[in-house]
Design an enzyme around this catalytic site. Sequence first.
Site, mmCIF file in Angstrom:
data_model
loop_
_atom_site.group_PDB
_atom_site.id
_atom_site.type_symbol
_atom_site.label_atom_id
_atom_site.label_comp_id
_atom_site.label_asym_id
_atom_site.label_seq_id
_atom_site.Cartn_x
_atom_site.Cartn_y
_atom_site.Cartn_z
ATOM 1 N N GLU A 7 89.761 80.061 169.146
ATOM 2 C CA GLU A 7 88.883 79.271 169.957
ATOM 3 C C GLU A 7 87.799 78.703 168.799
ATOM 4 O OE1 GLU A 7 87.040 80.944 173.304
ATOM 5 O OE2 GLU A 7 88.922 81.002 174.430
ATOM 6 N N GLU A 32 75.973 80.385 176.580
ATOM 7 C CA GLU A 32 75.892 81.228 175.540
ATOM 8 C C GLU A 32 74.675 82.163 175.688
ATOM 9 O OE1 GLU A 32 78.873 80.793 174.634
ATOM 10 O OE2 GLU A 32 79.004 78.668 175.105
#
Lengths: 278, 278, 412, 412
Positions: free
Chosen positions: A44, A55
């Site tokens: 990824e 995040e």
Amino acid sequence: MSRIDEAFADGPAFVPYLAVGDPDYESSKAYVEALARGGADVIELGLPFSEPVAEGPTIQGAVTRALEAGMTPETYFEFVGELDVDVPLVCMTYYNLIYQFGSDAGPRPFVERAAEVGIEGIVVPDLPAEEASPLRDACDDLGLDLVFIVAPTTEGERLERIMEQVSGYVYVQARLGVTGARDDVSDKTDDALARLTEWNVPKAVGFGIKTGEHAERIVTGGADGIIVGSALVDIVAEGHREARPAEDVAADLEAKARELTEGAESGYAQRVPEPEHT
Amino acid sequence: MSRIDEAFADGPAFVPYLAVGDPDYESSKAYVEALARGGADVIELGLPFSEPVAEGPTIQGAVTRALEAGMTPETYFEFVGELDVDVPLVCMTYYNLIYQFGSDAGPRPFVERAAEVGIEGIVVPDLPAEEASPLRDACDDLGLDLVFIVAPTTEGERLERIMEQVSGYVYVQARLGVTGARDDVSDKTDDALARLTEWNVPKAVGFGIKTGEHAERIVTGGADGIIVGSALVDIVAEGHREARPAEDVAADLEAKARELTEGAESGYAQRVPEPEHT
Amino acid sequence: MSTSKFGEYGGQYVPEALMPAIEELEDAYERYVLDNEDGFMDEFRRRLRDFGGRPTPLQHAEQLSERYDSEVYLKREDLVHGGAHKLNNALGQVLLAKYMGKERIVAETGAGQHGTATAMAAAHLGMPCEVYMGERDINRQRPNVFRMRLNGTEVNPVTIGRGTLKEAINETMRDWATNVEDTHYVIGSVVGPHPFPRMVRDFQSVISEEAREQIREQTGRLPDSVLACAGGGSNTMGAFHEFTQDAEVDLYAVEAGGSSLEVNEEEGVAPNSASLSTGDEGVLHGARTKLLQDTDGQIMESHSVSSGLDYAGVGPELAHLVDEDRVTPVTVDDDAALEAFHRLSQDEGIIPALETAHAFGFAHENPEKLGDVTIINVSGRGDKDLESVIEETGKRDIAAAPDMDVFTGGGL
Amino acid sequence: MSTSKFGEYGGQYVPEALMPAIEELEDAYERYVLDNEDGFMDEFRRRLRDFGGRPTPLQHAEQLSERYDSEVYLKREDLVHGGAHKLNNALGQVLLAKYMGKERIVAETGAGQHGTATAMAAAHLGMPCEVYMGERDINRQRPNVFRMRLNGTEVNPVTIGRGTLKEAINETMRDWATNVEDTHYVIGSVVGPHPFPRMVRDFQSVISEEAREQIREQTGRLPDSVLACAGGGSNTMGAFHEFTQDAEVDLYAVEAGGSSLEVNEEEGVAPNSASLSTGDEGVLHGARTKLLQDTDGQIMESHSVSSGLDYAGVGPELAHLVDEDRVTPVTVDDDAALEAFHRLSQDEGIIPALETAHAFGFAHENPEKLGDVTIINVSGRGDKDLESVIEETGKRDIAAAPDMDVFTGGGL
Ligand SMILES: Cc1ncc(COP(=O)(O)O)c(C=O)c1O
Ligand SMILES: Cc1ncc(COP(=O)(O)O)c(C=O)c1O
């Protein structure tokens, strides 16, 4: 069967994540290639967005470094085009970058360019199934997989709606919250996998995996793959902070990748034999 | 005819003011006696009150010094009793001190004690005619004059009400505002005196008189006396600030008193002859 | 003519220079306020509504009601424009000054609330304004100083004495005595010479007019008690006035107990501002009333953690009502007031003025006195007190206070 | 089902972990808010009245009316408890969270007004609360930080990025994604994923419901224009909503022009917050809307002298109304906003929030656009801005500003 599906076909897949351009273009390339050498089955590649709401602090740091070093969507695509790796690549980014790319409105120009440089799948943390059809259509037309995230809170109808749309693999979020390496494995992982048994698509578990041992436990529990981001970004961040040579950092990443791959394989070996996925 | 009336009978009266106990008991006594030597016809002795709302900064300063040095009503009366001067003394203070004195409520105990130590008149800046009857009655019973202030704003019925009650002299406030020495003579003085011609009580003008020349101008304008406070307190304050010997300060006060007395007399001499007061 | 006395209290003890202005004011008060000449009261009420934000709610306080086992209702004067009941009076007086043809406003201020209210009213009505404020209070209530300046008001620091409300009043009286012809002195509480105590009370009575009607609407009855803090006593009289005829309603005037009710005669300092509870009769700032004074009659320096209660006198009408046993004076000390400040902020989401917090301190210490239904007057909001509260909380161990880590480095 | 879009704008662009909570919220919104299930809206309106101080007045502004030759009416949201319109929404959402059985509240804040409003509502309703606030904003609005702490709310500083509203929202979304099961995120404006923009608008529409009725009562007609500042746009939509069907009423959304409307693509900085006027379509914080972004789609750092307008996005409904030509977006720069701040403080005795001052800046620069009757929404009061105003005024030559001598030695 896409190349991504294939990556999950024989044994557990190790799916590492790095933010592209962290801490700079060249080092970042070396790091991605090191992960491939360390056994990555799919990679990824994060395209940094200024508002990484999904995040935790580790990946926020990576994104900030990459943006400060000048990463843009177009630079990202050049980077991917130049990569010397032989595993399927999945682009992870936020929807606004996809939506804004190119002169036309809508996600198609982004997907076209991604396909052109060899991206084989896309995952978008802020794009739930409800808003995904334009991107879904473009991916279908261009032969890319569209990966969706399934959270611990995803159940019932929502789960079905997502599982109908997902391709490549389903990203099983092991715990609530944001990305970040943890010292323990979430209890919720097994529940989450249990909810998904009826679907055939590969299940890759992410959010919090840090060690080979974690990887082993998770694969033992039935996961088809493990997704590891923050634990790898930590190595990049530390290297950057201590101004270590990129080769040394790359070697550490490769070693960490190997640890995680081996953990996953060992977990797989311990699994009560069950019918293999197609 | 009271001793105060008599003081105004032959020529203009010089009426100095000092705050008793400023800057200390002994010096203050020397200063009052110096004023008598300098020609004072009546002396206003201020009994310091913590809230001197009618005073400007100069007299506020005097009051603060006196209070800090320990002046109290009882000490004040002892001070007056010990004074070696032969002019009538007028107590100037605020109503709360009069009201609180002694164990009984009301002004009588204060007036009794004042009479005992030889005070012959009282003036209370925060006691208008409307609230004066208890004090007026006590003064009448004990043979003290009760002086009232007439302001530039006092006219018509109010003026009549005051002039009916006043005795000793009427304190003609030369300008609006608070006490304090000034460099000029107020224009309003003549108007004020003009409003009072029909009454026979002596008219002493105060508020702002600083020099012999001011005194002269005011007496020329028809005043029967001049009241001077801040210009004298300035001398005390300066002496205190510079820690000068009390005798020197006393000498200056005496000289200033003389200047003011002479100014007043010179003004009187210049007056168009008019029927003398009885 | 309106009488100048409340029993023995009240009167007009001012320099002669002010008497004509006071007579003029008395006349204007009677014509405009009492007789609504030229529709003064209609205009006042309209402006109080549109500019001031009246009526203010009477809010049922759920957490406090449970805590004290009494239905506690809050009269929300903190919601008045400017953050306190003070505007009710300031707007009334500045408007009256306009009707009287005055061209300039002066006022004193302690906590700065009356000063800001007057500054706002003066800006609203286009009147030049100067406010006197003790230097110590300027430092305790800087945001309010700045607000006055923003409204175009001059703020004159008073440096004499301890630099609190008493000195500011002295100095404003001196200004007024100097400029009496074109200037109106907007006094900030039910103190001063007649007609101020009566007039300020009339302007503030809107509090109890509203509250009496609201409590009947909400509960179908009158309250058993009404609580208000008392400095000069304007929010107090405002909250009490319409209830004074209701004999069954207990009225508590909560004074600042400061650090102690003992006085230091030697120093001339009362470490409290409890003139109703501990003071005795005397004359200050134009009126006979209850005062903190020494045996000679010198006025004491008062003290309270809240600038707005830090005053040695109190309104003459309150003194009278206390003598008549109609109003019960009680005290709450600095510590308990701070504690109550934090408690109300956390329990009800209302940050009260430190003055106001005293009323809540009394409720906390004497829940049995509240009866079944009580009204507490929230005389003002605490925004002006943030700095003081940080400082004063830091000096003490206050159970209800939050941890103040975010504020390493002190002050705001 | 309520639609999630306004034309092309809106939607639900959030992490999957939040989607179930958002669906739950959508359901609760429809049942409690739209259908008044369990009397939710009755309770909300009662609390808004008793705790919040509604209705707020619509005040005729005499000096401004003369200045601009237009009848200027002020909708006084500055009088709402806490000092801004923000409580209308915060109270609604905290109450809704209670009805939903949530046990914890999180919120972001920029100017601190939404944070204080949420902290007050949470204290009032007994809900634990945490607020995220950019470190830069913490320094710009310290009194508000302290007020939140006093109400028992935790304030979590956000240090990433420039430390303003955008980062605070990011961080609150992260908290919500972590604690979604028992936590409700009280978003502070008409932004975020559906149903927030619609729900926050519904809670804020009380502004125009009242104003529309009040203006008709006071003038017998509708206004020619309504002005409101626009950050996220909640006071804006609140002030506009009931007028959107009245085609004859011009609606002006006044954005922060900052120091310039030019952007610095290189640095990723827009020295303004004019997303409606200069932004283009994109996806941020859960919704498609107009944004300040570079050509790649990276979000720009916005800027305004007022923290509460300092945001790169705007509510999707406003974006849609602008595209439909129903709302006119305009800008006022930092200097003009400061000038307007001082002007209103002096002319009318109302110290506005710096956000609010932008709306007045537009009136001043474009009096001809107001028509015969205009309503300006006074979204909040300026107490929170005193420190910033001292500092920012000091940097400039502002004709309307008072002389600040009393403040030698700087800040408050
Ligand atoms: C909020 C508040 N409450 C009470 C007071 C005390 O004044 P009064 O006793 O006149 O109401 C003040 C004075 O500044 C105040 O600001
Ligand atoms: C007083 C005030 N007005 C306006 C705003 C801007 O927000 P919105 O555009 O959502 O009304 C804020 C934000 O904090 C504010 O505090």
